[in-house]
Enzyme design. Structure first.
Site, PDB file in Angstrom:
ATOM      1  N   ASP A 181       6.762   2.698   6.323  1.00 23.73           N
ATOM      2  CA  ASP A 181       6.629   2.033   5.018  1.00 23.73           C
ATOM      3  C   ASP A 181       6.770   3.028   3.864  1.00 23.73           C
ATOM      4  OD1 ASP A 181       6.039  -0.042   6.689  1.00 23.73           O
ATOM      5  OD2 ASP A 181       4.186  -0.637   5.694  1.00 23.73           O
ATOM      6  N   SER A 219       0.844  -1.203   0.000  1.00 25.45           N
ATOM      7  CA  SER A 219       0.000   0.000   0.000  1.00 25.45           C
ATOM      8  C   SER A 219       0.877   1.250   0.000  1.00 25.45           C
ATOM      9  CB  SER A 219      -0.950   0.009   1.191  1.00 25.45           C
ATOM     10  OG  SER A 219      -0.227   0.145   2.390  1.00 25.45           O
TER      11      SER A 219
HETATM   12  C1  MEV Z   1       3.655  -2.335   8.955  1.00 21.94           C
HETATM   13  O1  MEV Z   1       4.471  -2.546   7.824  1.00 21.94           O
HETATM   14  C2  MEV Z   1       4.486  -2.055  10.146  1.00 21.94           C
HETATM   15  C3  MEV Z   1       3.709  -1.766  11.435  1.00 21.94           C
HETATM   16  O2  MEV Z   1       4.702  -1.398  12.383  1.00 21.94           O
HETATM   17  C4  MEV Z   1       2.714  -0.666  11.280  1.00 21.94           C
HETATM   18  C5  MEV Z   1       3.331   0.693  11.052  1.00 21.94           C
HETATM   19  O3  MEV Z   1       4.513   0.892  11.267  1.00 21.94           O
HETATM   20  O4  MEV Z   1       2.555   1.598  10.687  1.00 21.94           O
HETATM   21  C6  MEV Z   1       2.996  -2.995  11.942  1.00 21.94           C
END
Ligand code: MEV
Length: 526
Positions: free
Chosen positions: A335, A277
Site C-alpha cells: 500500500d 492509512s
Molecule cells: C491491504 O490493502 C492488503 C493486504 O494484502 C494486507 C497487506 O498487504 O499488508 C490485505
C-alpha cells in the site's frame, strides 16, 4: 538528583574540559547536526570551543514548563561557579540572553554537564545548522486498489496494485508557539502537544537504525506519551500514534523538535481497503522529511516538477512503511509503495516494478461501508494457513498465478488489444473472489455486491483486506451506459457508495497552494 538541588561536581570526571585551564585544547570537531541534536537531551561538556550543543531540562520546578536553550560549550565552569546558576551559564560560554529565572547545573552520566532552566529560552546562538524550515508545505498521496494478490502478498506472493485518483492532502505550517498540532478533520481529531514536553521524552528507543522499526513495547511507551489509552486500537488512536512516532523519529535528527501545525484531509474513505492509512503515512513522511531537509523540496529544488527524485521516494517509502506498521502491525508494504510511486506496481516481498504499459481500465469502485480491521483479517488468514497448510497454501499459490496471468494480459492489451482480453480479466476476477472467500476474508455485503453486478453482466471482486470494505467491478469498453447506470443504482439501493474511476494516478506529490482545488483548500483551512 533533583535538578533544583545544589549541583555537585567532580572535575576529575572531565579531565580535558576546554574550560579547565590546565587541560590541553583539542581541535574543534566539525559541527555535526546529528550530534548537536543529541535527542535534545543533554549538553556534553568537554567538547571544544565553539561546538554548539543543546539540551532540555528535566522538570525543574513543580508545574513549571521545562526550558530549552542552546549553549556554545566554550568553557567548563569551575567547581566554584556551580553555586551560582547565572555565573555558571556565563562560564559555560552562553551567548544567549540569560534567563531571568534560576538555572541549575548538575552532573549527568558519563561526565556530561547538565543545565536546567525553568522557562523556555529562545536560542540566540549563531551559526547553528538548524535545518528548520519557514515555509508551509502542501503534499498529497493517492489511495490504491489491489487488482489481484491481496493477502497472498503478505505470504510472499505477487500483488498487482494501482494508484487511485482519490487522494489524501496534508498541509504543514511551521509555528512559533512551542506547540505541535495535528488535525484530522475527516475523523474529528485535533491534538496539541507542547514541544518542550515532547522534547523531554526518553526517545532513545527511536535511535536504532536509520529508519527505526517500532516494536510493540515501544508503541506501548508511545501511547503513554501521547496520553492514549492502552487499548487504543481504533482508527483515531492509531492515526495519532503513527503521527507521534513519525514526528519524533524523523525530527529527532533536528537540533530541536519543531513547532508545527499539520492538517490532513482525505478524499478516501477510511478502513475501506483503499489504502487510506498508507496515503496518510506517505503524506506525513514526505512533509516531515522535506521540512527537516532529509529529502529535497521538489518545488524549490527541482523547478516546476512536483515529484521527488527516486532516492527520496525510496526514503519516503521506507519511513511510510514504518508508519503503516504502527497502524497495521505487519503489512506487506504494497500500500505505501503504490501511494509513494503511483501508477501501477507489481509488488513481491518488498521488490517492486512498475507496470509501464497499462491499458486505460475503467473501474467501478463500490464501498459496502462495512467496517473491518485489516490487522484482524490478515491475522485470520495466517491462522487459517497454520491450521490447514495443505489447503490454504495452494490457494495462495493459485492467487499468485492469477496475478501473473493478469500482468501478462495487461501487457498484451497494450501491445495488441483485443476484446477477448477483457473476458480473461473478468474470469480472473471471479476466480480470485472465490479464493478470497475460501481464505475467510469475504463478507455478505461483498457477496451482495458481486451478485448485483453479475445481474448486470459485470464481474467484481473485493479489493484490499476484504471483510466488508470495497469491491471493484471491471467496466469493459463498449458497455451500454444505461447498464452501468442501472448497476450503480442497484448498488446504491443496497446502501453502498459507488464511484467510476480510472487507475494509475501519480504518487506522492508536492503542490503550491494555488494549484489545488477549492474544496481541498477549504478542507485544509487554506
Ligand atoms: C491491504 O490493502 C492488503 C493486504 O494484502 C494486507 C497487506 O498487504 O499488508 C490485505
Amino acid at each position: 538528583m533533583r535538578a533544583d538541588q545544589e549541583p555537585r561536581a567532580d572535575p576529575a570526571r572531565h579531565p580535558s574540559s576546554p574550560g579547565d585551564d590546565s587541560a590541553p585544547q583539542r581541535a574543534a570537531p566539525p559541527l555535526n547536526r546529528r550530534f548537536s541534536l543529541a535527542r535534545g537531551a543533554r549538553t556534553r561538556a568537554g567538547h571544544s570551543r565553539g561546538l554548539v550543543s543543546h539540551w532540555v531540562t528535566e522538570r525543574v520546578g513543580r508545574g513549571k514548563p521545562p526550558g530549552l536553550f542552546d549553549i556554545p560549550i566554550g568553557q567548563r565552569p569551575t567547581q566554584s561557579a556551580k553555586g551560582s546558576s547565572a555565573r555558571a551559564l556565563r562560564l559555560a560560554g552562553g551567548k544567549a540572553r540569560p534567563p531571568p529565572w534560576g538555572c541549575a547545573l548538575r552532573d549527568g552520566e558519563d561526565g556530561e554537564l547538565l543545565l536546567g532552566c525553568r522557562h523556555p529560552w529562545t536560542p540566540a546562538v549563531e551559526g547553528v545548522s538548524g535545518a528548520m524550515f519557514s515555509e508551509a508545505l502542501l503534499v498529497s498521496a493517492p489511495g490504491k486498489i489491489i487488482l489481484h494478490g491481496e493477502h497472498a502478498v503478505v505470504h510472499g506472493k505477487v500483488a498487482l496494485a494501482v494508484a487511485l485518483n482519490l487522494r489524501t492532502f496534508l498541509l504543514l505550517r511551521p509555528q512559533h508557539n512551542g506547540k505541535v498540532s495535528l488535525s484530522l478533520p475527516n475523523i474529528g481529531i485535533k491534538k496539541v502537544w507542547d514541544v518542550a514536553g515532547l522534547q523531554l521524552l526518553d526517545t532513545s528507543f527511536l535511535e536504532q537504525g536509520d529508519v527505526p522499526a517500532p516494536t510493540p513495547e515501544q508503541l506501548e511507551k508511545l501511547k503513554k506519551v501521547a496520553g492514549l489509552p492502552e487499548d487504543c486500537v481504533g482508527t483515531e488512536g492509531l492515526a495519532v500514534l503513527a503521527f507521534l512516532y513519525l514526528y519524533l523519529a524523523i525530527c529527532r535528527k533536528q537540533r530541536a523538535l519543531p513547532s508545527l501545525d499539520i492538517v490532513v484531509w482525505s478524499e478516501l474513505p477510511t478502513g475501506a481497503g483503499l489504502g487510506s492509512s498508507a496515503a496518510y503515512s506517505v503524506c506525513l513522511v514526505a512533509a516531515l522529511l522535506t521540512a527537516c531537509e532529509e529529502v529535497t523540496n521538489p518545488l524549490r529544488d527541482r523547478g516546476a516538477g512536483s515529484r521527488w527524485p527516486e532516492e527520496d521516494l525510496e526514503s519516503i517509502n521506507k519511513w511510510a512503511y514504518e508508519g503503516e506498521r504502527v497502524i497495521h502491525g505487519n503489512p506487506s508494504g504494497v500500500d505505501n509503495a503504490v501511494s509513494t510511486w503511483g501508477g501501477a506496481l507489481r509488488y513481491q516481498q518488498g521488490k517492486m516494478s512498475s507496470l509501464k504499459r497499462l491499458p486505460a481500465l475503467q473501474i467501478l469502485l463500490t464501498n459496502t461501508k462495512v467496517p473491518r480491521s485489516t490487522k484482524a483479517l490478515v491475522a485470520g488468514v495466517r491462522s487459517r494457513l497454520i491450521k490447514f497448510p495443505e489447503i490454504v497454501a495452494p490457494i495462495l499459490t493459485s492467487i499468485d498465478a492469477i496475478s501473473l496471468e493478469c500482468e501478462r494480459v495487461l501487457g498484451e492489451m497494450v501491445a495488441a488489444p483485443a476484446p477477448e482480453q477483457y473476458l480473461v480479466l473478468e474470469e480472473l476476477m471471479d476466480m480470485n473472489q472465490h479464493h478470497l472467500n475460501a481464505l475467510g476474508v469475504g463478507h455478505a455485503s461483498l457477496d451482495q455486491l458481486c451478485q448485483v453486478t453479475a445481474a448486470h453482466g459485470l464481474h467484481s471482486k473485493l479489493t484490499g483486506a476484504g471483510g466488508g470494505g470495497c469491491g471493484i467491478t471491471l467496466l469493459k469498453p463498449g458497455l451500454e451506459r444505461a447498464n452501468v447506470e442501472a448497476a450503480k443504482q442497484a448498488l446504491t439501493g443496497c446502501g453502498f457508495d459507488c464511484w467510476e474511476t480510472s487507475i494509475g494516478a501519480p504518487g506522492v506529490s508536492m503542490h503550491s497552494a494555488a494549484s489545488i482545488d477549492d474544496p481541498v483548500r477549504q478542507a485544509l483551512g487554506l
